[in-house]
Design a protein around this motif. Structure first.
Motif, short mmCIF file in Angstrom:
data_model
loop_
_atom_site.label_atom_id
_atom_site.label_comp_id
_atom_site.label_asym_id
_atom_site.label_seq_id
_atom_site.Cartn_x
_atom_site.Cartn_y
_atom_site.Cartn_z
N THR A 40 0.82 -1.21 0.00
CA THR A 40 0.00 0.00 0.00
C THR A 40 0.85 1.26 0.00
OG1 THR A 40 -1.70 -1.19 1.23
CG2 THR A 40 -1.86 1.20 1.19
N PHE A 41 1.90 1.29 0.80
CA PHE A 41 2.76 2.48 0.87
C PHE A 41 3.51 2.68 -0.44
CE2 PHE A 41 6.56 4.85 2.28
CZ PHE A 41 5.91 5.98 2.75
N ALA A 42 4.00 1.60 -1.03
CA ALA A 42 4.71 1.71 -2.31
C ALA A 42 3.77 2.22 -3.40
CB ALA A 42 5.30 0.37 -2.71
N ALA A 43 2.55 1.72 -3.42
CA ALA A 43 1.57 2.19 -4.40
C ALA A 43 1.26 3.67 -4.19
CB ALA A 43 0.30 1.36 -4.31
N PHE A 44 1.14 4.08 -2.93
CA PHE A 44 0.85 5.48 -2.62
C PHE A 44 1.98 6.39 -3.11
CE2 PHE A 44 1.13 9.13 0.26
CZ PHE A 44 -0.14 9.67 0.09
N ILE A 45 3.23 5.99 -2.86
CA ILE A 45 4.38 6.80 -3.28
C ILE A 45 4.44 6.88 -4.80
CG2 ILE A 45 6.91 6.91 -3.31
CD1 ILE A 45 5.66 7.76 -0.66
N LYS A 46 4.28 5.76 -5.48
CA LYS A 46 4.35 5.75 -6.95
C LYS A 46 3.23 6.58 -7.57
CE LYS A 46 6.71 1.33 -7.27
NZ LYS A 46 6.59 -0.08 -7.66
N LEU A 47 2.03 6.47 -7.03
CA LEU A 47 0.92 7.26 -7.55
C LEU A 47 1.11 8.75 -7.28
CD1 LEU A 47 -2.08 4.96 -6.65
CD2 LEU A 47 -1.36 5.62 -8.95
N THR A 48 1.65 9.09 -6.12
CA THR A 48 1.92 10.49 -5.81
C THR A 48 2.94 11.07 -6.78
OG1 THR A 48 1.42 10.17 -3.47
CG2 THR A 48 2.74 12.10 -4.04
N LEU A 49 4.03 10.35 -7.01
CA LEU A 49 5.05 10.83 -7.93
C LEU A 49 4.52 10.94 -9.35
CD1 LEU A 49 8.16 8.88 -6.59
CD2 LEU A 49 7.63 11.31 -6.29
N ALA A 50 3.70 9.98 -9.76
CA ALA A 50 3.11 10.04 -11.09
C ALA A 50 2.17 11.23 -11.23
CB ALA A 50 2.37 8.74 -11.39
N ALA A 51 1.35 11.47 -10.21
CA ALA A 51 0.43 12.61 -10.25
C ALA A 51 1.20 13.93 -10.28
CB ALA A 51 -0.51 12.57 -9.05
N TRP A 52 2.25 14.03 -9.48
CA TRP A 52 3.08 15.24 -9.51
C TRP A 52 3.70 15.43 -10.88
CZ3 TRP A 52 6.02 14.44 -4.27
CH2 TRP A 52 5.23 14.92 -3.23
N GLY A 53 4.21 14.36 -11.47
CA GLY A 53 4.82 14.46 -12.80
C GLY A 53 3.83 14.95 -13.85
N VAL A 54 2.62 14.39 -13.82
CA VAL A 54 1.60 14.80 -14.79
C VAL A 54 1.21 16.25 -14.58
CG1 VAL A 54 -0.81 14.44 -15.45
CG2 VAL A 54 0.71 12.48 -15.18
N MET A 55 0.98 16.64 -13.33
CA MET A 55 0.56 18.02 -13.06
C MET A 55 1.66 19.03 -13.38
SD MET A 55 -1.93 17.85 -9.74
CE MET A 55 -0.93 16.78 -8.72
N ILE A 56 2.90 18.72 -13.10
CA ILE A 56 4.00 19.64 -13.41
C ILE A 56 4.18 19.75 -14.92
CG2 ILE A 56 6.52 19.92 -13.28
CD1 ILE A 56 6.27 18.85 -10.38
N THR A 57 4.04 18.63 -15.63
CA THR A 57 4.12 18.67 -17.09
C THR A 57 3.01 19.51 -17.69
OG1 THR A 57 5.13 16.47 -17.10
CG2 THR A 57 4.16 17.23 -19.16
N LEU A 58 1.80 19.33 -17.19
CA LEU A 58 0.67 20.12 -17.69
C LEU A 58 0.82 21.60 -17.35
CD1 LEU A 58 -2.31 17.71 -16.99
CD2 LEU A 58 -1.25 18.26 -19.19
N LEU A 59 1.37 21.91 -16.18
CA LEU A 59 1.60 23.31 -15.81
C LEU A 59 2.64 23.94 -16.73
CD1 LEU A 59 1.13 25.73 -13.96
CD2 LEU A 59 2.87 24.77 -12.44
N ALA A 60 3.71 23.20 -17.03
CA ALA A 60 4.73 23.71 -17.94
C ALA A 60 4.14 23.93 -19.33
CB ALA A 60 5.91 22.75 -18.00
N LEU A 61 3.30 23.01 -19.78
CA LEU A 61 2.64 23.16 -21.08
C LEU A 61 1.73 24.38 -21.09
CD1 LEU A 61 2.25 21.88 -23.87
CD2 LEU A 61 0.37 20.57 -22.88
N LYS A 62 1.00 24.60 -20.00
CA LYS A 62 0.14 25.77 -19.89
C LYS A 62 0.95 27.06 -19.97
CE LYS A 62 -2.67 28.33 -16.62
NZ LYS A 62 -1.97 29.57 -16.82
N ILE A 63 2.08 27.09 -19.30
CA ILE A 63 2.93 28.28 -19.31
C ILE A 63 3.48 28.52 -20.70
CG2 ILE A 63 5.12 29.22 -18.47
CD1 ILE A 63 4.46 27.83 -15.77
#
Length: 73
Positions: A40-63
Motif C-alpha cells: 500500500t505504501f509503495a503504491a501510494f508513493i508511486k501514484l503520488t510521484l506520477a500525479a506530480w509528474g503529470v501536473m507539473i508537465t501540464l503546468l509547464a505546457l500551460k505556461i
C-alpha cells in the motif's frame, strides 16, 4: 504560489483516493490490478510521484502555450 500548493496537495490526494477507494474489490474493472497488488505504501508513493509528474508537465505546457499566445499581442 497557488499552483505550487495545489500540486503539492493534489498529488497525495489523488494517490490516497486511488489506493483507498480504487482497491476495494473491483480493481480489475477499474484497471488497477498492478497497483493494488503492491504494498500500500509503495503504491501510494508511486501514484503520488506520477500525479506530480503529470501536473507539473501540464503546468509547464500551460505556461508555454500562454507565453506563445501573449507573445503576438
Amino acid at each position: 504560489m497557488i499552483y505550487g500548493l495545489s500540486i503539492l496537495h493534489l498529488g497525495p490526494g489523488f494517490a490516497f483516493a486511488v489506493v483507498a477507494f480504487g482497491c476495494d474489490g473491483n480493481a480489475s474493472s477499474a484497471g488497477l490490478e498492478s497497483i493494488c497488488q503492491q504494498d500500500t505504501f509503495a503504491a501510494f508513493i508511486k501514484l503520488t510521484l506520477a500525479a506530480w509528474g503529470v501536473m507539473i508537465t501540464l503546468l509547464a505546457l500551460k505556461i508555454i502555450i500562454t507565453n506563445y499566445i501573449n507573445k503576438n499581442k
